[in-house]
Design a protein around this motif. Structure first.
Motif, PDB file in Angstrom:
ATOM      1  N   GLN A 405       0.842  -1.209   0.000  1.00 10.27           N
ATOM      2  CA  GLN A 405       0.000   0.000   0.000  1.00 10.27           C
ATOM      3  C   GLN A 405       0.865   1.242   0.000  1.00 10.27           C
ATOM      4  OE1 GLN A 405      -3.615   0.515   1.763  1.00 10.27           O
ATOM      5  NE2 GLN A 405      -3.691  -1.466   2.797  1.00 10.27           N
ATOM      6  N   GLU A 406       0.327   2.290  -0.573  1.00  9.88           N
ATOM      7  CA  GLU A 406       1.064   3.547  -0.679  1.00  9.88           C
ATOM      8  C   GLU A 406       0.055   4.682  -0.529  1.00  9.88           C
ATOM      9  OE1 GLU A 406       4.770   4.818  -0.934  1.00  9.88           O
ATOM     10  OE2 GLU A 406       4.529   2.902  -1.989  1.00  9.88           O
ATOM     11  N   SER A 407       0.455   5.749   0.182  1.00  9.05           N
ATOM     12  CA  SER A 407      -0.409   6.937   0.232  1.00  9.05           C
ATOM     13  C   SER A 407       0.111   7.949  -0.779  1.00  9.05           C
ATOM     14  CB  SER A 407      -0.381   7.569   1.620  1.00  9.05           C
ATOM     15  OG  SER A 407      -1.009   6.703   2.525  1.00  9.05           O
ATOM     16  N   VAL A 408      -0.778   8.422  -1.614  1.00  6.64           N
ATOM     17  CA  VAL A 408      -0.359   9.322  -2.689  1.00  6.64           C
ATOM     18  C   VAL A 408      -1.199  10.593  -2.625  1.00  6.64           C
ATOM     19  CG1 VAL A 408      -0.026   9.505  -5.182  1.00  6.64           C
ATOM     20  CG2 VAL A 408       0.033   7.263  -4.101  1.00  6.64           C
ATOM     21  N   GLU A 409      -0.568  11.720  -2.874  1.00  3.66           N
ATOM     22  CA  GLU A 409      -1.331  12.977  -2.887  1.00  3.66           C
ATOM     23  C   GLU A 409      -2.361  12.929  -4.006  1.00  3.66           C
ATOM     24  OE1 GLU A 409       0.802  16.682  -2.981  1.00  3.66           O
ATOM     25  OE2 GLU A 409       2.212  15.925  -1.445  1.00  3.66           O
ATOM     26  N   ILE A 410      -3.547  13.480  -3.710  1.00  2.00           N
ATOM     27  CA  ILE A 410      -4.656  13.350  -4.665  1.00  2.00           C
ATOM     28  C   ILE A 410      -4.264  13.846  -6.056  1.00  2.00           C
ATOM     29  CG2 ILE A 410      -6.951  14.247  -5.267  1.00  2.00           C
ATOM     30  CD1 ILE A 410      -7.781  13.830  -2.409  1.00  2.00           C
ATOM     31  N   ASP A 411      -3.635  15.013  -6.140  1.00  2.00           N
ATOM     32  CA  ASP A 411      -3.348  15.510  -7.490  1.00  2.00           C
ATOM     33  C   ASP A 411      -2.142  14.828  -8.138  1.00  2.00           C
ATOM     34  OD1 ASP A 411      -1.524  16.673  -5.912  1.00  2.00           O
ATOM     35  OD2 ASP A 411      -1.943  18.758  -6.480  1.00  2.00           O
ATOM     36  N   GLN A 412      -1.540  13.899  -7.420  1.00  2.00           N
ATOM     37  CA  GLN A 412      -0.437  13.120  -8.016  1.00  2.00           C
ATOM     38  C   GLN A 412      -0.889  11.712  -8.431  1.00  2.00           C
ATOM     39  OE1 GLN A 412       2.696  14.090  -8.923  1.00  2.00           O
ATOM     40  NE2 GLN A 412       1.654  16.028  -8.509  1.00  2.00           N
ATOM     41  N   VAL A 413      -2.158  11.411  -8.121  1.00  2.00           N
ATOM     42  CA  VAL A 413      -2.562  10.016  -8.252  1.00  2.00           C
ATOM     43  C   VAL A 413      -2.580   9.540  -9.714  1.00  2.00           C
ATOM     44  CG1 VAL A 413      -5.108  10.199  -8.295  1.00  2.00           C
ATOM     45  CG2 VAL A 413      -4.011   8.256  -7.179  1.00  2.00           C
ATOM     46  N   ILE A 414      -2.964  10.417 -10.630  1.00  2.00           N
ATOM     47  CA  ILE A 414      -3.020   9.976 -12.034  1.00  2.00           C
ATOM     48  C   ILE A 414      -1.627   9.677 -12.590  1.00  2.00           C
ATOM     49  CG2 ILE A 414      -3.638  10.676 -14.395  1.00  2.00           C
ATOM     50  CD1 ILE A 414      -6.239  11.789 -13.252  1.00  2.00           C
ATOM     51  N   PRO A 415      -0.665  10.624 -12.464  1.00  2.00           N
ATOM     52  CA  PRO A 415       0.686  10.267 -12.933  1.00  2.00           C
ATOM     53  C   PRO A 415       1.263   9.051 -12.202  1.00  2.00           C
ATOM     54  CG  PRO A 415       0.649  12.487 -11.961  1.00  2.00           C
ATOM     55  CD  PRO A 415      -0.762  12.035 -12.067  1.00  2.00           C
ATOM     56  N   TYR A 416       0.920   8.929 -10.909  1.00  2.00           N
ATOM     57  CA  TYR A 416       1.435   7.795 -10.135  1.00  2.00           C
ATOM     58  C   TYR A 416       0.929   6.468 -10.717  1.00  2.00           C
ATOM     59  CZ  TYR A 416       2.195   4.736  -6.090  1.00  2.00           C
ATOM     60  OH  TYR A 416       2.580   3.709  -5.269  1.00  2.00           O
ATOM     61  N   ILE A 417      -0.385   6.408 -10.971  1.00  2.00           N
ATOM     62  CA  ILE A 417      -0.975   5.173 -11.526  1.00  2.00           C
ATOM     63  C   ILE A 417      -0.422   4.913 -12.930  1.00  2.00           C
ATOM     64  CG2 ILE A 417      -3.139   4.120 -12.375  1.00  2.00           C
ATOM     65  CD1 ILE A 417      -3.148   4.097  -9.413  1.00  2.00           C
ATOM     66  N   GLU A 418      -0.315   5.983 -13.697  1.00  2.00           N
ATOM     67  CA  GLU A 418       0.218   5.824 -15.062  1.00  2.00           C
ATOM     68  C   GLU A 418       1.598   5.186 -15.027  1.00  2.00           C
ATOM     69  OE1 GLU A 418      -0.229   9.863 -16.447  1.00  2.00           O
ATOM     70  OE2 GLU A 418      -1.806   9.280 -17.862  1.00  2.00           O
ATOM     71  N   GLN A 419       2.395   5.635 -14.071  1.00  2.00           N
ATOM     72  CA  GLN A 419       3.750   5.105 -13.961  1.00  2.00           C
ATOM     73  C   GLN A 419       3.717   3.632 -13.545  1.00  2.00           C
ATOM     74  OE1 GLN A 419       6.124   6.798 -10.931  1.00  2.00           O
ATOM     75  NE2 GLN A 419       8.042   6.406 -12.007  1.00  2.00           N
ATOM     76  N   LEU A 420       2.860   3.315 -12.590  1.00  2.00           N
ATOM     77  CA  LEU A 420       2.751   1.922 -12.148  1.00  2.00           C
ATOM     78  C   LEU A 420       2.340   1.015 -13.302  1.00  2.00           C
ATOM     79  CD1 LEU A 420       0.868   2.152  -8.718  1.00  2.00           C
ATOM     80  CD2 LEU A 420       3.264   1.554  -9.100  1.00  2.00           C
TER      81      LEU A 420
END
Ligand code: HAM
Length: 426
Positions: A405-420
């Motif tokens: 599990q990871e906590s991600v800032e809301i406005d970073q979540v899209i780039p974060y998921i894209e990277q994953l």
């Protein structure tokens, strides 16, 4: 309750993915061979098939869905694709285009009023190709190799390619006369249909299902003995090219095909797989020099083939081949609490706009039940947003494969998921 008509079927999610997969594969391979897609109407003037497929064939005499429209025109649901493609080729003068031969492919439903059984439907889907404008035996070999390649690329191994030559007009006339002379003494012993066929189209007798065990069938004159020099040499060249490509085949002098437009090369591909069932023909095709002229165009040679998707999928099943279909979902979004739910609507929309596959709950399910739903949908990541997380401006992202599990800032979540997702793919 009203059911789907006999001989038709519904394709539901879970199965449609297989159809999409094989269609994509077929189209991709057609592009590799430089064939381009043509889409013709589902219904045509009845006359097209009478002239194209042939008045004396079973297809035209017994199997067509023919109806009058409100303007009293006789129309027919297409029983096959070749006549329509050739009609379009003539109508749009594709023969005049600079690049020849014209290499076309199609995929779509065909309709034949046949007795339904496994692998024989009243509505079935054909994938086919037609190459118009070349009388080079190399293109016969190309079309056959494409047909085989489609099956091989999908993983089929138990295939049998059967070829024959029906010769040119002169060879066919000589053979026709020989057939009439051969069967005439047995006329009374043949079925009603064959007695008629003997007068109209004796080649069709060889294709008869009722009389196939009559002793005169085995001794019937073979077209191969009537091929003139040119036809013989054409057939030899086709075989040489197949040999060069390493494509194994058997010659079956009794292969005549059920449509009238054929001459020279005729072929069928069968499944050899154990447990495939009674109908083993997966696809068929051949050369049809003369059809373009019969349908009002200039003298243009042609060759093509068609396979049915129903039988292709049966063959895959018989060989225990599972298509590599990805049914997973990128993300499942779980929102808990009124404000979080509102934010979820916005975020899910944004994720979708970024091309991320994502779904959420719409049935006010409890947290645990939503996790179960994510599991069922094979979500790779579950995003959890509660009112607490919202207050902290974070989302919890859980990797469903390894549980991290990871906590991600809301406005970073899209780039974060894209990277994953990219990492996952790499
Ligand atoms: P066909 O042999 O009539 O040829 O059909 C081609 C393939 O369609 C068959 O080998 C079979 O796999 C499939 N098929 C036919 N009828 C049914 C059915 N009732 N249910 C399921 N599958 C079926 C043609 O149609 C030619 N137009 C092929 C061609 C193209 N020749 C030259 N170009």
């Amino acid at each position: 309750m009203i059911n789907a008509p006999r001989g038709t079927q519904d394709l539901l999610p879970g199965v449609t993915e297989q159809w999409q997969y094989v269609e994509e594969k077929f189209k991709e391979l057609c592009r590799t061979y430089n064939y381009h897609e043509v889409r013709t109407p589902i219904f045509e003037h009845t006359e097209l098939f009478q002239r194209g497929v042939g008045d004396t064939t079973d297809i035209v005499q017994k199997e067509m869905y023919t109806f009058k429209d409100r303007g009293e025109r006789s129309l027919t649901l297409r029983p096959e694709g070749t006549a329509s493609v050739v009609r379009a080729f003539v109508q749009h003068k594709l023969f005049g285009q600079a690049s020849q031969p014209t290499k076309l492919y199609y995929a779509g439903p065909m309709f034949r009023y046949e007795r339904p059984q496994q692998g024989r439907m009243r509505q079935f889907v054909q994938f086919g190709v037609e190459a118009l404008g070349s009388a080079d035996p190399a293109i016969d070999a190309e079309v056959i190799s494409l047909a085989m390649y489609v099956y091989q690329q999908l993983g089929l191994r138990s295939l049998k390619l059967v070829i024959n030559s029906l010769g040119d007009n002169q060879s066919r006339t000589d053979h026709r006369n020989a057939l009439i002379a051969h069967f005439a003494p047995h006329r009374e012993e043949l079925c009603q249909d064959c007695q008629l066929r003997l007068d109209q189209n004796p080649l069709r007798v060889l294709d008869c299902k009722k009389d196939k065990d009559h002793p005169a069938m085995a001794t019937a004159p073979s077209i191969l003995d009537y091929l003139n020099e040119e036809s013989h040499s054409y057939f030899e060249q086709v075989k040489t090219y197949l040999d060069q490509m390493g494509i194994a085949y058997v010659v079956d002098k009794n292969l005549v095909r059920g449509l009238d437009y054929y001459n020279h090369t005729a072929f069928e591909i069968m499944s050899d797989a154990e447990g495939f069932g009674a109908i083993t023909t997966l696809s068929g095709g051949g050369r049809y020099n003369g059809l373009v002229e019969d349908l009002g165009g200039p003298e243009t040679p042609g060759i093509g083939f068609a396979l049915s998707v129903e039988r292709l999928l049966m063959a895959l099943e018989a060989e225990n081949i599972n298509l590599p279909i990805d049914t997973s979902l990128d993300c499942y979004f779980i929102a808990m609490g009124e404000k979080a739910e509102q934010k979820a609507i916005e975020l899910v929309y944004q994720m979708r706009k970024a091309g991320i596959q994502v779904d959420k709950d719409y049935q006010a399910k409890k947290f645990k039940a939503q996790f179960k739903a994510a599991d069922r949908l094979k979500a790779k990541y579950v995003l959890v947003l509660g009112d607490n997380e919202l207050a902290e401006n974070i989302i919890n992202v859980k990797n469903m494969e390894n549980g991290e599990q990871e906590s991600v800032e809301i406005d970073q979540v899209i780039p974060y998921i894209e990277q994953l997702l990219q990492r996952g793919q790499g």
